[in-house]
Motif scaffolding. Structure first.
Motif, PDB file in Angstrom:
ATOM      1  N   ARG A 108      -2.152  -3.910 -11.150  1.00  0.00           N
ATOM      2  CA  ARG A 108      -2.410  -2.872 -12.145  1.00  0.00           C
ATOM      3  C   ARG A 108      -3.851  -2.990 -12.627  1.00  0.00           C
ATOM      4  NH1 ARG A 108       3.473  -2.758 -15.389  1.00  0.00           N
ATOM      5  NH2 ARG A 108       4.682  -2.500 -13.459  1.00  0.00           N
ATOM      6  N   ASN A 109      -4.595  -1.901 -12.449  1.00  0.00           N
ATOM      7  CA  ASN A 109      -6.036  -1.908 -12.712  1.00  0.00           C
ATOM      8  C   ASN A 109      -6.297  -1.698 -14.201  1.00  0.00           C
ATOM      9  OD1 ASN A 109      -8.759  -1.930 -12.357  1.00  0.00           O
ATOM     10  ND2 ASN A 109      -8.862  -0.064 -11.127  1.00  0.00           N
ATOM     11  N   GLU A 110      -5.907  -2.714 -14.975  1.00  0.00           N
ATOM     12  CA  GLU A 110      -6.007  -2.612 -16.435  1.00  0.00           C
ATOM     13  C   GLU A 110      -6.614  -3.888 -17.005  1.00  0.00           C
ATOM     14  OE1 GLU A 110      -2.207   0.449 -16.871  1.00  0.00           O
ATOM     15  OE2 GLU A 110      -1.979  -1.658 -17.450  1.00  0.00           O
ATOM     16  N   GLY A 111      -6.410  -4.116 -18.303  1.00  0.00           N
ATOM     17  CA  GLY A 111      -7.078  -5.217 -18.985  1.00  0.00           C
ATOM     18  C   GLY A 111      -6.563  -6.579 -18.582  1.00  0.00           C
ATOM     19  N   ASP A 119      -7.307   8.002   7.704  1.00  0.00           N
ATOM     20  CA  ASP A 119      -8.206   8.831   6.903  1.00  0.00           C
ATOM     21  C   ASP A 119      -7.482   9.413   5.684  1.00  0.00           C
ATOM     22  OD1 ASP A 119     -10.532  10.039   6.102  1.00  0.00           O
ATOM     23  OD2 ASP A 119     -10.224  11.830   7.336  1.00  0.00           O
ATOM     24  N   MET A 120      -6.938   8.501   4.881  1.00  0.00           N
ATOM     25  CA  MET A 120      -6.204   8.966   3.697  1.00  0.00           C
ATOM     26  C   MET A 120      -6.322   7.923   2.583  1.00  0.00           C
ATOM     27  SD  MET A 120      -2.215   8.261   4.819  1.00  0.00           S
ATOM     28  CE  MET A 120      -1.608   8.669   3.188  1.00  0.00           C
ATOM     29  N   PRO A 121      -6.283   8.373   1.327  1.00  0.00           N
ATOM     30  CA  PRO A 121      -6.323   7.431   0.207  1.00  0.00           C
ATOM     31  C   PRO A 121      -4.984   6.716   0.077  1.00  0.00           C
ATOM     32  CG  PRO A 121      -6.022   9.654  -0.610  1.00  0.00           C
ATOM     33  CD  PRO A 121      -6.251   9.778   0.868  1.00  0.00           C
ATOM     34  N   LEU A 122      -5.039   5.452  -0.302  1.00  0.00           N
ATOM     35  CA  LEU A 122      -3.838   4.669  -0.578  1.00  0.00           C
ATOM     36  C   LEU A 122      -4.049   3.891  -1.880  1.00  0.00           C
ATOM     37  CD1 LEU A 122      -2.902   3.255   2.954  1.00  0.00           C
ATOM     38  CD2 LEU A 122      -1.713   5.048   1.683  1.00  0.00           C
ATOM     39  N   PHE A 123      -2.954   3.390  -2.423  1.00  0.00           N
ATOM     40  CA  PHE A 123      -3.000   2.697  -3.710  1.00  0.00           C
ATOM     41  C   PHE A 123      -2.224   1.379  -3.601  1.00  0.00           C
ATOM     42  CE2 PHE A 123      -3.022   7.253  -4.269  1.00  0.00           C
ATOM     43  CZ  PHE A 123      -4.111   7.471  -5.112  1.00  0.00           C
ATOM     44  N   MET A 124      -2.771   0.345  -4.213  1.00  0.00           N
ATOM     45  CA  MET A 124      -2.002  -0.890  -4.348  1.00  0.00           C
ATOM     46  C   MET A 124      -0.848  -0.613  -5.293  1.00  0.00           C
ATOM     47  SD  MET A 124      -3.604  -3.090  -2.455  1.00  0.00           S
ATOM     48  CE  MET A 124      -3.051  -4.703  -2.983  1.00  0.00           C
ATOM     49  N   ARG A 125       0.313  -1.092  -4.963  1.00  0.00           N
ATOM     50  CA  ARG A 125       1.485  -0.712  -5.733  1.00  0.00           C
ATOM     51  C   ARG A 125       1.434  -1.288  -7.145  1.00  0.00           C
ATOM     52  NH1 ARG A 125       6.339  -4.311  -3.057  1.00  0.00           N
ATOM     53  NH2 ARG A 125       5.857  -6.260  -4.107  1.00  0.00           N
ATOM     54  N   ILE A 126       1.963  -0.523  -8.084  1.00  0.00           N
ATOM     55  CA  ILE A 126       2.074  -0.999  -9.460  1.00  0.00           C
ATOM     56  C   ILE A 126       3.493  -1.484  -9.751  1.00  0.00           C
ATOM     57  CG2 ILE A 126       0.190   0.413 -10.334  1.00  0.00           C
ATOM     58  CD1 ILE A 126       2.212   2.454 -11.287  1.00  0.00           C
ATOM     59  N   ALA A 127       4.444  -1.146  -8.851  1.00  0.00           N
ATOM     60  CA  ALA A 127       5.829  -1.601  -8.964  1.00  0.00           C
ATOM     61  C   ALA A 127       6.531  -1.315  -7.644  1.00  0.00           C
ATOM     62  CB  ALA A 127       6.558  -0.898 -10.110  1.00  0.00           C
ATOM     63  N   LEU A 150       0.852  -1.188   0.000  1.00  0.00           N
ATOM     64  CA  LEU A 150       0.000   0.000   0.000  1.00  0.00           C
ATOM     65  C   LEU A 150       0.890   1.240   0.000  1.00  0.00           C
ATOM     66  CD1 LEU A 150      -2.728  -1.020   2.604  1.00  0.00           C
ATOM     67  CD2 LEU A 150      -3.021  -0.819   0.130  1.00  0.00           C
ATOM     68  N   GLN A 151       0.670   2.126  -0.967  1.00  0.00           N
ATOM     69  CA  GLN A 151       1.523   3.301  -1.114  1.00  0.00           C
ATOM     70  C   GLN A 151       0.662   4.555  -1.235  1.00  0.00           C
ATOM     71  OE1 GLN A 151       3.949   2.490  -4.565  1.00  0.00           O
ATOM     72  NE2 GLN A 151       4.986   0.754  -3.592  1.00  0.00           N
ATOM     73  N   ASP A 152       1.198   5.668  -0.716  1.00  0.00           N
ATOM     74  CA  ASP A 152       0.437   6.913  -0.816  1.00  0.00           C
ATOM     75  C   ASP A 152       0.546   7.524  -2.209  1.00  0.00           C
ATOM     76  OD1 ASP A 152       3.106   7.440  -0.534  1.00  0.00           O
ATOM     77  OD2 ASP A 152       2.833   9.165   0.800  1.00  0.00           O
ATOM     78  N   VAL A 153       1.661   7.235  -2.905  1.00  0.00           N
ATOM     79  CA  VAL A 153       1.831   7.685  -4.282  1.00  0.00           C
ATOM     80  C   VAL A 153       2.305   6.493  -5.117  1.00  0.00           C
ATOM     81  CG1 VAL A 153       3.051   9.231  -5.852  1.00  0.00           C
ATOM     82  CG2 VAL A 153       2.416  10.026  -3.565  1.00  0.00           C
ATOM     83  N   PRO A 154       1.469   5.979  -5.998  1.00  0.00           N
ATOM     84  CA  PRO A 154       1.907   4.843  -6.809  1.00  0.00           C
ATOM     85  C   PRO A 154       2.925   5.296  -7.845  1.00  0.00           C
ATOM     86  CG  PRO A 154      -0.237   5.584  -7.553  1.00  0.00           C
ATOM     87  CD  PRO A 154       0.103   6.404  -6.344  1.00  0.00           C
ATOM     88  N   GLY A 155       4.020   4.575  -7.960  1.00  0.00           N
ATOM     89  CA  GLY A 155       5.043   4.995  -8.915  1.00  0.00           C
ATOM     90  C   GLY A 155       5.936   3.834  -9.303  1.00  0.00           C
ATOM     91  N   GLY A 156       6.911   4.138 -10.151  1.00  0.00           N
ATOM     92  CA  GLY A 156       7.838   3.124 -10.622  1.00  0.00           C
ATOM     93  C   GLY A 156       7.445   2.526 -11.951  1.00  0.00           C
ATOM     94  N   ALA A 157       6.247   2.884 -12.436  1.00  0.00           N
ATOM     95  CA  ALA A 157       5.776   2.383 -13.727  1.00  0.00           C
ATOM     96  C   ALA A 157       4.590   3.231 -14.149  1.00  0.00           C
ATOM     97  CB  ALA A 157       5.391   0.913 -13.647  1.00  0.00           C
ATOM     98  N   ALA A 158       4.237   3.127 -15.420  1.00  0.00           N
ATOM     99  CA  ALA A 158       3.082   3.872 -15.938  1.00  0.00           C
ATOM    100  C   ALA A 158       1.903   2.919 -16.060  1.00  0.00           C
ATOM    101  CB  ALA A 158       3.413   4.490 -17.293  1.00  0.00           C
TER     102      ALA A 158
END
Length: 267
Positions: free
Chosen positions: A251-254, A219-227, A199-207
């Motif tokens: 990665r929330n894609e196809g 009380d903050m948004p988090l993101f599953m890591r993409i890298a 869980l990361q506050d800013v997802p990064g390392g890839a597009a």
């Protein structure tokens, strides 16, 4: 039962009803249909691969084949290591255990204690002197000869695919072997395996598009890591120069044969 249901569904309901009756039959005989503990000496596949006659063994597995010859019962048990034939009759296990065996079906798990021998047809076999019911299956297995052939069902019910398709089991085993070899490769070269935040506050390392969630306590948004790249670089700054991570990314894609929203990456 709804008469409007397809014939296939009605047949399945009948099979489940029949198996539940056998479940009750086991309980009436004082047998726990989901219970016993059974210590093994060998796995079915390993025992078959290094088979010796006249050895007392204890093996366990799922019943995947059954040949009823009246007083003689031949059945195959299987697990991830392979399958092995077993044999029993009332003389070898006693009338009570023989009647218990009659309450079992394909898909049930059983423990078998007995002596190894080779049949007249050359088949490695365990002659059961005792059996232990380990788990009763209330639903039938996929089609006997063709396994699970529906692609949608294979992906949504992977456990059924693994039960019925040896090739799928082999892929899972090979994946585990490959991952173990990767870890061994880096360990031999003095790399340190690390785990960085999922869980990361800013997802990064890839597009890529991340999965989003919300941390209630902070009380903050988090993101599953993409890298894992950015956190690994922080470890480099901290002085860990020979590190690697073999772990999950999201990665929330196809979805395709080459792309999955959840996958394992080596970084």
């Amino acid at each position: 039962m709804d008469e409007a249901e397809p014939a296939e569904t009605q047949d399945e309901h009948k099979l489940i009803k029949f198996r539940r009756e056998k479940l009750d039959g086991l309980r009436e005989k004082g047998v726990d249909p989901f219970g016993g503990r059974f210590e093994i000496t060998d796995d079915p596949g390993a025992l078959r691969a290094q088979f010796k006659e006249g050895v007392e063994v204890r093996v366990a597995g799922r019943i995947v084949a059954h040949r009823d010859m009246g007083k003689s019962q031949f059945f195959d048990i299987s697990d991830i290591t392979g399958r092995l034939q077993c044999f029993l009759n009332p003389k070898s296990v006693g009338e009570e255990n023989f009647e218990i065996f009659k309450q079992l079906d394909l898909g049930d798990w059983i423990g078998v204690e007995g002596e190894t021998f080779i049949t007249r047809t050359g088949e490695p076999t365990v002659k059961a002197s005792a059996i232990t019911v380990l788990s009763k299956a209330l639903r039938p297995l996929p089609e006997k000869w063709h396994g699970l052939s529906d692609r949608e069902a294979k992906y949504r019910q992977r456990y059924l695919d693994l039960i019925s398709n040896e090739r799928s089991r082999a892929v899972f085993v090979m994946r585990s072997v490959v991952i173990a070899e990767i870890r061994s490769f880096f360990a031999e070269r003095d790399f340190l395996e690390v785990e960085t935040p999922m869980l990361q506050d800013v997802p990064g390392g890839a597009a890529a598009q991340p999965f989003e969630t919300h941390h209630k306590a902070l009380d903050m948004p988090l993101f599953m890591r993409i890298a894992p790249e950015l956190f690994l670089k922080r470890l480099l700054i901290g002085g860990f120069t020979r590190i690697f991570e073999l772990n999950r990314n999201f990665r929330n894609e196809g979805i395709s044969r080459r792309h999955n929203p959840e996958f394992t990456m080596l970084e």
